[in-house]
Design an enzyme around this catalytic site. Structure first.
Site, PDB file in Angstrom:
ATOM      1  N   ASP A  84      50.239  43.938  29.852  1.00  0.00           N
ATOM      2  CA  ASP A  84      48.898  43.764  29.282  1.00  0.00           C
ATOM      3  C   ASP A  84      48.637  44.985  28.402  1.00  0.00           C
ATOM      4  OD1 ASP A  84      46.232  43.715  28.694  1.00  0.00           O
ATOM      5  OD2 ASP A  84      45.545  43.352  30.750  1.00  0.00           O
ATOM      6  N   TYR A 121      42.956  46.470  35.669  1.00  0.00           N
ATOM      7  CA  TYR A 121      41.890  45.659  35.079  1.00  0.00           C
ATOM      8  C   TYR A 121      42.531  44.750  34.038  1.00  0.00           C
ATOM      9  CZ  TYR A 121      37.960  43.947  32.468  1.00  0.00           C
ATOM     10  OH  TYR A 121      37.067  43.097  31.853  1.00  0.00           O
ATOM     11  N   LYS A 143      42.517  44.164  21.910  1.00  0.00           N
ATOM     12  CA  LYS A 143      41.480  45.070  21.406  1.00  0.00           C
ATOM     13  C   LYS A 143      41.719  45.606  19.989  1.00  0.00           C
ATOM     14  CE  LYS A 143      39.059  46.364  25.571  1.00  0.00           C
ATOM     15  NZ  LYS A 143      39.695  45.979  26.836  1.00  0.00           N
ATOM     16  N   TYR A 173      27.334  44.201  32.306  1.00  0.00           N
ATOM     17  CA  TYR A 173      27.453  45.308  33.260  1.00  0.00           C
ATOM     18  C   TYR A 173      26.137  46.065  33.440  1.00  0.00           C
ATOM     19  CZ  TYR A 173      32.285  44.421  31.844  1.00  0.00           C
ATOM     20  OH  TYR A 173      33.477  43.824  31.529  1.00  0.00           O
TER      21      TYR A 173
HETATM   22  C1  LIG Z   1      39.508  44.818  27.747  1.00  0.00           C
HETATM   23  C2  LIG Z   1      40.712  44.421  28.500  1.00  0.00           C
HETATM   24  C3  LIG Z   1      40.969  43.076  28.823  1.00  0.00           C
HETATM   25  C4  LIG Z   1      39.978  41.979  28.547  1.00  0.00           C
HETATM   26  O1  LIG Z   1      39.779  41.773  27.182  1.00  0.00           O
HETATM   27  P1  LIG Z   1      38.463  40.969  26.700  1.00  0.00           P
HETATM   28  O2  LIG Z   1      38.668  40.827  25.231  1.00  0.00           O
HETATM   29  O3  LIG Z   1      37.294  41.841  27.044  1.00  0.00           O
HETATM   30  O4  LIG Z   1      38.440  39.682  27.405  1.00  0.00           O
HETATM   31  C5  LIG Z   1      42.168  42.775  29.455  1.00  0.00           C
HETATM   32  N1  LIG Z   1      43.051  43.717  29.761  1.00  0.00           N
HETATM   33  C6  LIG Z   1      42.847  45.023  29.449  1.00  0.00           C
HETATM   34  C7  LIG Z   1      43.912  46.021  29.776  1.00  0.00           C
HETATM   35  C8  LIG Z   1      41.668  45.419  28.828  1.00  0.00           C
HETATM   36  O5  LIG Z   1      41.447  46.712  28.566  1.00  0.00           O
END
Ligand SMILES: *Cc1c(COP(=O)(O)O)cnc(C)c1O
Length: 423
Positions: free
Chosen positions: A240, A137, A269, A9
């Site tokens: 997600d 996202y 995460k 980025y």
């Molecule tokens: C960070 C994130 C992703 C992507 O995860 P990466 O480990 O960076 O590939 C997908 N969905 C959400 C909601 C995120 O915050």
């Protein structure tokens, strides 16, 4: 020669040299030269225990001594098996199957492939598109870029390269909204489903908190309404929880606020406490059992090399144990108290002409401004006060490590507020 490291980025012409981190302890990391910074972002929201947590470091060391890696194709091992059982135990009732991968994006790719194949195997191959939300996202890989906000997201230049999916408006009702106040948001979802359900396999959402798309928050009623709509239109519901999972919204999972079980849920995460990259895609019996059959098309054709990596699984198990034994949900509640008091309820901040909104949910707080230029210089300002902030777009936010003490939490909120109020 400048470093060959190509930073994410980053605008190559205007980027300033990245400070070099040499270590860390608790909520702080240390730079070469001795400067110590309180990390208000816990490294893209994953270092929930902070740096150099002794139990997590030791778990990795012990596992390294036994088995660093082995493929999950045709083989298994204890850390993967134990972690899968733990994830089934702590996630919403009914998510009984766990597919491991190595990052949040790949975890989402797995979820989308599962949804498409699920419908295919049930005789509905036409349900091969996704329904996703504006401001979403879901990751940076090609499949994920296609379900991120196509306008405000970071991927608009790739639109010619990406498959087309369906988008519904981002929810507008707040976290506290009543059931009636969520009706308009749900009607907007229903409208897209009514028009296109025959080609929609899954509804994807970051439950309650759309994170990287601008920290947009919504109500648990929205999740319950989405669950009902998915039943009505034979669409799988995919949560997600890569960002919201492991306490970020104040409950262990955002789904817990609404008592909803999605058909598929993605975690990453906070999973390993940030100590190693890993992800898990969980599925209900209904999804999983559709893959039991005789044709070769019943196999799920996905298998990241590092899925179920023993080091990652072992440190994830330790992370979960620390989370429960050290009452992290209680810590998150105390951090939330400080965030509400210092940011959400600060009248001077709310009245500042640059500020559009101040929102808090769990251990997340954001000051949204009208114009991104009013955040230029905020990171450098905070750094002078010993705080690492990384605002993006119109959002100055904190998602601290849960071990952050109350004084340090106030130091972070102070740096965020003073940027507006002390000038
Ligand atoms: C960070 C994130 C992703 C992507 O995860 P990466 O480990 O960076 O590939 C997908 N969905 C959400 C909601 C995120 O915050």
């Amino acid at each position: 020669m400048p470093s060959p490291v190509w930073h994410p980025y980053a605008h190559l012409k205007t980027q300033s040299p990245a400070p070099k981190v040499v270590g860390g302890e608790g909520p702080r990391f240390t730079l070469e030269g001795g400067e110590s910074l309180l990390d208000a972002t816990c490294s893209w929201w994953c270092m929930i225990h902070g740096y150099r947590h002794p139990r997590l470091v030791e778990a990795i060391q012990r596992q390294a001594d036994e088995l660093c890696h082995v493929m999950l194709g045709g083989l298994t091992h204890d850390p993967a098996d134990r972690l899968a059982r733990e994830l089934v135990r702590i996630t919403p009732e009914g998510l009984n199957h766990v597919f491991f991968s190595d990052s949040g994006s790949v975890g989402m790719e797995v979820a989308m492939k599962m949804a498409v194949q699920y419908h295919y195997l049930r005789g509905k191959p036409g349900k091969h598109r996704m329904l996703t939300l504006m401001k979403a996202y879901h990751g940076d890989t090609a499949g994920c870029m296609a379900v991120c906000d196509p306008e405000e997201g970071m991927h608009s230049l790739f639109s010619g390269f990406l498959p087309q999916h369906h988008f519904a408006p981002a929810p507008t009702a707040s976290f506290e909204a009543s059931e009636e106040e969520v009706t308009a948001d749900l009607d907007a979802l229903r409208e897209v489903l009514e028009a296109h359900h025959e080609e929609i396999g899954a509804l994807l959402m970051e439950p309650l908190l759309q994170a990287a798309g601008g920290l947009n928050m919504t109500s648990p009623h929205y999740l319950r309404g989405a669950r009902a709509l998915c039943e009505e239109f034979d669409v799988l519901l995919v949560f997600d929880e890569v960002a919201t999972g492991f306490g970020r919204t104040g409950r262990l999972f955002a789904a817990d606020h609404a008592d909803v079980t999605p058909d598929i849920m993605v975690l990453s995460k906070g999973l390993t406490g940030g100590y190693l990259g890993h992800a898990a895609t969980l599925a209900t019996d209904r999804v999983h059992d559709a893959f039991i059959g005789d044709s070769e098309l019943h196999a799920f054709m996905h298998g990241p090399t590092f899925m179920g990596n023993p080091l990652a699984c072992r440190v994830a198990l330790e992370s979960l144990a620390v989370f429960e034994e050290d009452d992290y949900l209680g810590r998150i509640q105390r951090l939330n108290g400080v965030l509400c008091e210092e940011l959400r309820d600060d009248a001077a901040l709310a009245d500042h002409p640059a500020v559009a909104d101040v929102r808090v949910l769990g251990a997340t707080a954001v000051i949204e401004v009208h114009d991104s230029t009013s955040l230029e210089g905020a990171a450098a300002f905070a750094r002078q006060r010993g705080v690492w902030l990384r605002p993006f777009g119109r959002w100055l936010y904190t998602m601290p490590a849960y071990i952050t003490g109350e004084d340090d939490m106030r130091r972070i909120t102070g740096a965020m507020k003073d940027w507006f109020l002390s000038a």
